[in-house]
Motif scaffolding. Structure first.
Motif, PDB file in Angstrom:
ATOM      1  N   VAL A  12       0.843  -1.198   0.000  1.00 47.66           N
ATOM      2  CA  VAL A  12       0.000   0.000   0.000  1.00 47.66           C
ATOM      3  C   VAL A  12       0.883   1.254   0.000  1.00 47.66           C
ATOM      4  O   VAL A  12       1.725   1.422   0.885  1.00 47.66           O
ATOM      5  CB  VAL A  12      -0.931   0.016   1.238  1.00 47.66           C
ATOM      6  N   PRO A  13       0.692   2.132  -0.977  1.00 45.07           N
ATOM      7  CA  PRO A  13       1.480   3.366  -1.002  1.00 45.07           C
ATOM      8  C   PRO A  13       1.216   4.232   0.231  1.00 45.07           C
ATOM      9  O   PRO A  13       0.118   4.251   0.765  1.00 45.07           O
ATOM     10  CB  PRO A  13       0.974   4.086  -2.261  1.00 45.07           C
ATOM     11  N   LEU A  14       2.229   4.926   0.667  1.00 41.63           N
ATOM     12  CA  LEU A  14       2.206   5.852   1.799  1.00 41.63           C
ATOM     13  C   LEU A  14       2.085   5.190   3.167  1.00 41.63           C
ATOM     14  O   LEU A  14       2.101   5.874   4.171  1.00 41.63           O
ATOM     15  CB  LEU A  14       1.108   6.912   1.655  1.00 41.63           C
ATOM     16  N   LEU A  15       1.950   3.878   3.238  1.00 42.74           N
ATOM     17  CA  LEU A  15       1.954   3.192   4.527  1.00 42.74           C
ATOM     18  C   LEU A  15       3.347   2.598   4.693  1.00 42.74           C
ATOM     19  O   LEU A  15       3.728   1.663   3.992  1.00 42.74           O
ATOM     20  CB  LEU A  15       0.886   2.097   4.560  1.00 42.74           C
ATOM     21  N   PRO A  16       4.142   3.161   5.604  1.00 49.75           N
ATOM     22  CA  PRO A  16       5.531   2.727   5.709  1.00 49.75           C
ATOM     23  C   PRO A  16       5.664   1.323   6.288  1.00 49.75           C
ATOM     24  O   PRO A  16       4.883   0.921   7.149  1.00 49.75           O
ATOM     25  CB  PRO A  16       6.150   3.762   6.645  1.00 49.75           C
ATOM     26  N   THR A  17       6.639   0.588   5.832  1.00 52.76           N
ATOM     27  CA  THR A  17       6.882  -0.762   6.325  1.00 52.76           C
ATOM     28  C   THR A  17       7.896  -0.760   7.464  1.00 52.76           C
ATOM     29  O   THR A  17       7.657  -1.333   8.517  1.00 52.76           O
ATOM     30  CB  THR A  17       7.392  -1.656   5.173  1.00 52.76           C
ATOM     31  N   VAL A  18       9.023  -0.115   7.245  1.00 55.34           N
ATOM     32  CA  VAL A  18      10.153  -0.207   8.175  1.00 55.34           C
ATOM     33  C   VAL A  18       9.814   0.242   9.599  1.00 55.34           C
ATOM     34  O   VAL A  18      10.107  -0.495  10.552  1.00 55.34           O
ATOM     35  CB  VAL A  18      11.380   0.559   7.621  1.00 55.34           C
ATOM     36  N   PRO A  19       9.183   1.393   9.807  1.00 58.22           N
ATOM     37  CA  PRO A  19       8.900   1.778  11.200  1.00 58.22           C
ATOM     38  C   PRO A  19       8.003   0.777  11.922  1.00 58.22           C
ATOM     39  O   PRO A  19       8.193   0.513  13.111  1.00 58.22           O
ATOM     40  CB  PRO A  19       8.192   3.127  11.074  1.00 58.22           C
ATOM     41  N   PHE A  20       7.040   0.206  11.201  1.00 52.23           N
ATOM     42  CA  PHE A  20       6.144  -0.759  11.834  1.00 52.23           C
ATOM     43  C   PHE A  20       6.865  -2.064  12.157  1.00 52.23           C
ATOM     44  O   PHE A  20       6.605  -2.683  13.197  1.00 52.23           O
ATOM     45  CB  PHE A  20       4.918  -1.020  10.950  1.00 52.23           C
ATOM     46  N   ILE A  21       7.782  -2.494  11.305  1.00 43.81           N
ATOM     47  CA  ILE A  21       8.535  -3.714  11.586  1.00 43.81           C
ATOM     48  C   ILE A  21       9.486  -3.475  12.763  1.00 43.81           C
ATOM     49  O   ILE A  21       9.647  -4.337  13.627  1.00 43.81           O
ATOM     50  CB  ILE A  21       9.304  -4.194  10.327  1.00 43.81           C
ATOM     51  N   LEU A  22      10.112  -2.302  12.819  1.00 39.53           N
ATOM     52  CA  LEU A  22      10.970  -1.968  13.961  1.00 39.53           C
ATOM     53  C   LEU A  22      10.161  -1.928  15.254  1.00 39.53           C
ATOM     54  O   LEU A  22      10.618  -2.426  16.298  1.00 39.53           O
ATOM     55  CB  LEU A  22      11.673  -0.629  13.738  1.00 39.53           C
ATOM     56  N   LEU A  23       8.973  -1.348  15.204  1.00 33.58           N
ATOM     57  CA  LEU A  23       8.106  -1.321  16.379  1.00 33.58           C
ATOM     58  C   LEU A  23       7.702  -2.734  16.781  1.00 33.58           C
ATOM     59  O   LEU A  23       7.667  -3.059  17.974  1.00 33.58           O
ATOM     60  CB  LEU A  23       6.865  -0.463  16.109  1.00 33.58           C
TER      61      LEU A  23
END
Length: 122
Positions: free
Chosen positions: A25-36
């Motif tokens: 999904v565009p504009l929904l970041p992956t990296v910050p959520f995986i780090l969290l």
């Protein structure tokens, strides 16, 4: 203690779901959520933390971030490319000029942040 672990587990699972959704999904970041997710799983579930830290998609990036606070050059390039692509798509479909300007400003800010992350020697 059980309430705290349950809270971190729920936040970690929700964050993982959002991170996985962010892959497509565009504009929904992956990296910050995986780090969290990694942060929450480390405080709630050894099994899920181990799974995430050994997952073929995320393990190298998570380990590099955890140990060196850095990203590989290729991952950084891919991240910047996908960021530009998703923001460009969003800017193209949004009809309001002020929203386009806002998205452009957010894009510039995010690219500056990504550029400031140290790179690993490859």
């Amino acid at each position: 203690m059980v309430l705290k672990r349950g809270f971190f587990l729920i936040v970690g699972l929700c964050s993982l779901a959002l991170g996985m959704t962010g892959i497509v999904v565009p504009l929904l970041p992956t990296v910050p959520f995986i780090l969290l997710s990694a942060y929450c799983f480390a405080r709630s579930s050894d099994r899920l933390y181990s799974w995430l830290m050994t997952h073929p998609w995320f393990s190298e990036a998570l380990t590099n971030w955890q140990q060196k606070r850095a990203m590989s050059k290729s991952l950084k390039r891919k991240g910047m490319f996908m960021t530009i692509l998703s923001f460009a798509f969003s800017i193209a479909i949004v009809p309001l000029l002020w929203v386009k300007v806002l998205l452009l400003c957010l894009l510039c800010g995010l690219l500056l942040f990504l550029k400031s992350i140290p790179e690993l020697e490859e």
